[in-house]
Design an enzyme around this catalytic site. Structure first.
Site, PDB file in Angstrom:
ATOM      1  NE  ARG A  65      19.625  44.867  18.076  1.00 48.60           N
ATOM      2  CZ  ARG A  65      19.928  45.567  19.160  1.00 48.60           C
ATOM      3  NH1 ARG A  65      20.051  44.952  20.320  1.00 48.60           N
ATOM      4  NH2 ARG A  65      20.115  46.877  19.095  1.00 48.60           N
ATOM      5  CG  LEU A  98      16.223  47.208  22.197  1.00 48.35           C
ATOM      6  CD1 LEU A  98      15.791  46.651  20.847  1.00 48.35           C
ATOM      7  CD2 LEU A  98      16.485  46.072  23.168  1.00 48.35           C
ATOM      8  CB  SER A  99      22.474  48.622  24.789  1.00 50.03           C
ATOM      9  OG  SER A  99      22.204  49.454  25.893  1.00 50.03           O
ATOM     10  CB  ALA A 100      25.182  48.589  20.266  1.00 48.44           C
TER      11      ALA A 100
END
Length: 361
Positions: A38, A63-65
């Site tokens: 990530r 970026l989403s969680a």
């Protein structure tokens, strides 16, 4: 601000935490998450936050969680050879993980509103292909990205097996989203503050399941041109693989099978691979709920399993020192056996490099 799971020290520990909280539940999804770090999708100055279960936004880059991506990947029920459309494809992080599962005969398209984010995604994709050893462990379906508003997709575009939208969908656009889906396909999107899974069971039949409470920034409405006409987004054509590409896929697949057979012969059929390195971790109490990611995005889990493992804690403490030392012994760097095999082939160097996708590492 809080996260659904605890922060990890690295990508693997973040995935361990997501598994423990049952956000990651299947082996295919776990493999894809472990294969792509990530942190590689963060700007250098923000990488210290990469392994927290939080969303990240910098300018147009978002970026989403991790807990959101986990639920999305599980809900999509991805299989090799399917077609996938990512609406609001952003950095390409999700599209690349999906590509690891779809394999070389899948379709992997993304639509992104911001041209600078498309350029960022292409750079990250190129970096992954050229430098990550994980790339050689999978047959990859490379994503293709186009710039445009996902609410203006040309009506004559092909339908897809799987569709994900990464922005909040207004109720009036629900039918538009459904039309992008083949019969038997799955659509996952934030709808009315719930991450929603819609399965198309027939030409006019649908099954809907609410997965997770979320709040996403809404889709940006189209801006019409001066003539009053919308700017239609043309998705990439569904191209047939070239004979040269098919040959590369077949050769790499054959080499992988040889490597696998050699490994089985060395280990014996009854033996498993050595356990992956795990740090000794502190168990945490159950969390009821969950995420405030940033000003635009929050999420909470509708239900979460009990995490009260005090008995397990006692068991861990009783482990013999020798066994604990063995578990915690960090292995050496992994060997890229595919690369080694290809480089030993009696072939001209340009052909070897072609088989390796001109990888730098």
């Amino acid at each position: 601000m809080g996260g659904a799971v605890s922060a990890g020290e690295d990508n693997d520990e973040l995935i361990d935490n997501l598994k423990e909280a049952q956000y990651i539940r299947t082996e295919l999804v776990e493999q894809a998450f472990r294969a792509i770090d990530r942190a590689d999708y963060y700007l250098e100055e923000f990488k210290e936050n990469a392994y927290k279960d939080l969303a990240w936004k910098h300018g147009n880059i978002h970026l989403s969680a991790p807990c959101i991506y986990s639920e999305v990947m599980e809900a999509l029920d991805l299989q090799p050879g399917l077609s996938f459309l990512n609406l609001g494809s952003g950095t390409g992080y999700l599209s690349s993980m999906v590509g690891l599962i779809l394999g070389p005969f899948g379709v992997n398209h993304g639509v992104e509103l911001h041209s600078d984010v498309i350029e960022y995604a292409k750079q990250k994709l190129d970096f992954f292909i050229k430098t990550s050893d994980s790339f050689d462990k999978f047959d990859f379906c490379e994503p293709s990205f186009v710039t445009g508003n996902c609410l203006e997709i040309s009506p004559d575009c092909s339908q897809y097996d799987r569709v994900y939208c990464g922005a909040g969908v207004q109720k009036e656009h629900e039918e538009y989203m459904k039309r992008l889906l083949k019969v038997g396909g799955i659509l996952v999107m934030p709808l009315e503050e719930k991450l929603t899974k819609i399965t198309r069971t027939g030409p006019s039949a649908w099954e809907t399941k609410k997965i997770l409470a979320v709040s996403f920034a809404p889709l940006i409405q189209p801006c019409h041109s001066e003539s009053g006409k919308s700017r239609l987004v043309q998705l990439p054509p569904l191209a047939v693989r070239s004979l040269q590409d098919l040959a590369r896929i077949a050769i790499r697949g054959t080499i992988k099978r040889i490597i696998h057979q050699e490994t089985v012969n060395k280990q014996g059929n009854g033996l498993k691979n050595a356990p992956r390195f795990k740090r000794r971790r502190v168990r945490r109490r159950r969390m009821e709920t969950i995420v405030f990611l940033d000003k635009e995005v929050f999420a909470s889990r509708i239900s979460s399993p009990s995490d009260d493992n005090s008995c397990e804690d006692l068991e861990e403490e009783r482990q013999e020192p020798e066994a604990r030392t063995l578990l915690e012994a960090k292995p050496g760097p992994p060997v890229n056996f595919l690369r080694e095999k290809v480089l030993r082939l009696p072939l001209p160097d340009p052909l070897k490099y072609y088989l390796l996708y001109y990888r730098e590492k």
